[in-house]
Design a protein around this motif. Structure first.
Motif, PDB file in Angstrom:
ATOM      1  N   PRO A   1      21.679  10.121 -11.491  1.00 42.55           N
ATOM      2  CA  PRO A   1      20.625  10.355 -10.497  1.00 42.55           C
ATOM      3  C   PRO A   1      19.281   9.773 -10.946  1.00 42.55           C
ATOM      4  O   PRO A   1      18.362   9.649 -10.158  1.00 42.55           O
ATOM      5  N   ARG A   2      19.189   9.379 -12.214  1.00 40.89           N
ATOM      6  CA  ARG A   2      17.967   8.768 -12.735  1.00 40.89           C
ATOM      7  C   ARG A   2      17.982   7.244 -12.653  1.00 40.89           C
ATOM      8  O   ARG A   2      16.997   6.591 -12.964  1.00 40.89           O
ATOM      9  N   ALA A   3      19.097   6.661 -12.247  1.00 38.94           N
ATOM     10  CA  ALA A   3      19.244   5.202 -12.225  1.00 38.94           C
ATOM     11  C   ALA A   3      18.215   4.565 -11.305  1.00 38.94           C
ATOM     12  O   ALA A   3      17.816   5.134 -10.295  1.00 38.94           O
ATOM     13  N   ASN A   4      17.807   3.332 -11.668  1.00 38.87           N
ATOM     14  CA  ASN A   4      16.913   2.577 -10.798  1.00 38.87           C
ATOM     15  C   ASN A   4      17.716   1.528 -10.042  1.00 38.87           C
ATOM     16  O   ASN A   4      18.909   1.329 -10.295  1.00 38.87           O
TER      17      ASN A   4
ATOM     18  N   ILE B   1      22.364  -2.058  -8.862  1.00 42.52           N
ATOM     19  CA  ILE B   1      22.841  -3.368  -8.413  1.00 42.52           C
ATOM     20  C   ILE B   1      23.819  -3.939  -9.432  1.00 42.52           C
ATOM     21  O   ILE B   1      24.891  -4.438  -9.073  1.00 42.52           O
ATOM     22  N   ARG B   2      23.469  -3.852 -10.725  1.00 42.10           N
ATOM     23  CA  ARG B   2      24.361  -4.353 -11.779  1.00 42.10           C
ATOM     24  C   ARG B   2      25.684  -3.589 -11.789  1.00 42.10           C
ATOM     25  O   ARG B   2      26.757  -4.177 -11.906  1.00 42.10           O
TER      26      ARG B   2
ATOM     27  N   GLN C   1      15.770   7.089  -3.901  1.00 41.24           N
ATOM     28  CA  GLN C   1      14.442   6.581  -3.533  1.00 41.24           C
ATOM     29  C   GLN C   1      14.194   5.184  -4.078  1.00 41.24           C
ATOM     30  O   GLN C   1      13.526   4.378  -3.449  1.00 41.24           O
ATOM     31  N   THR C   2      14.753   4.877  -5.231  1.00 38.67           N
ATOM     32  CA  THR C   2      14.559   3.562  -5.831  1.00 38.67           C
ATOM     33  C   THR C   2      15.091   2.438  -4.944  1.00 38.67           C
ATOM     34  O   THR C   2      14.620   1.304  -5.016  1.00 38.67           O
ATOM     35  N   LEU C   3      16.056   2.752  -4.078  1.00 39.92           N
ATOM     36  CA  LEU C   3      16.601   1.735  -3.183  1.00 39.92           C
ATOM     37  C   LEU C   3      15.550   1.225  -2.202  1.00 39.92           C
ATOM     38  O   LEU C   3      15.610   0.083  -1.761  1.00 39.92           O
TER      39      LEU C   3
END
Length: 180
Positions: A4-7, A12-13, A109-111
């Motif tokens: 859940p912390r991923a950016n 994408i990777r 949210q990062t999306l």
């Protein structure tokens, strides 16, 4: 499962490693149109984003205030909140919430906030629910075609293999089917 912390870049990777596109990533993230997540998954966003000692700047102030009340720093980390404003309806509200800086998880949210490519797709899906539904179907078909040489399992609790115990937390009741 992504953290859940991923950016956006990490997501994408991760998805590209499975030959899934940016559109697949965003559409499949739309599965968060339904469901809830624990305060444990967002408390860092509210009080210490990226180790700054400050909240995530990509959060609507009124939404942050509501989350502060739901998930106080010293509160019960197992309390849950809706992943979007309509957590029992599969719709494009999730994307509308991201555009208005009301994503529950950082990885959601990062999306919208951190990558132009994913932002374009989020914006499109926020404006066109049918486009989201079509892309979601395509992404799910691609996921269904992935092969794994190891035998898997359908988990009762996504955080731990069946038969195991989540560390230092209450056991979660087995899943159940709910008719809406």
């Amino acid at each position: 499962m992504p953290s859940p912390r991923a950016n956006a870049s990490a997501l994408i990777r991760l998805f590209a490693g499975y030959k899934l596109t940016v559109t697949d990533l965003v559409a499949l993230s739309g599965s968060h149109s339904v469901g809830e997540a624990r305060c444990f998954s967002i408390v860092f966003r509210l009080y210490n984003q990226s180790g700054s000692g400050r909240p995530d700047p990509h959060m609507d102030p009124a939404y942050r205030q509501a989350l502060d009340a739901l998930c106080p720093l010293t509160g019960d980390q197992n309390v849950t909140g809706g992943l979007d404003a309509t957590p029992v309806v599969f719709d494009n509200q999730y994307f509308k919430d991201l555009v208005h800086l009301r994503g529950f998880l950082n990885s959601d949210q990062t999306l919208f906030s951190d990558n132009e490519g994913t932002r374009r797709v989020v914006t499109q899906f926020s404006q066109n629910q049918d486009a989201f539904f079509r892309a979601f179907i395509e992404g799910m078909v691609k996921l269904g075609e992935l092969q794994n040489p190891r035998k898997g399992e359908i988990r009762r609790n996504c955080r731990v293999a069946n038969g195991g115990r989540p560390p230092l937390e209450k056991q979660v009741a087995p899943f159940r089917v709910v008719d809406f």
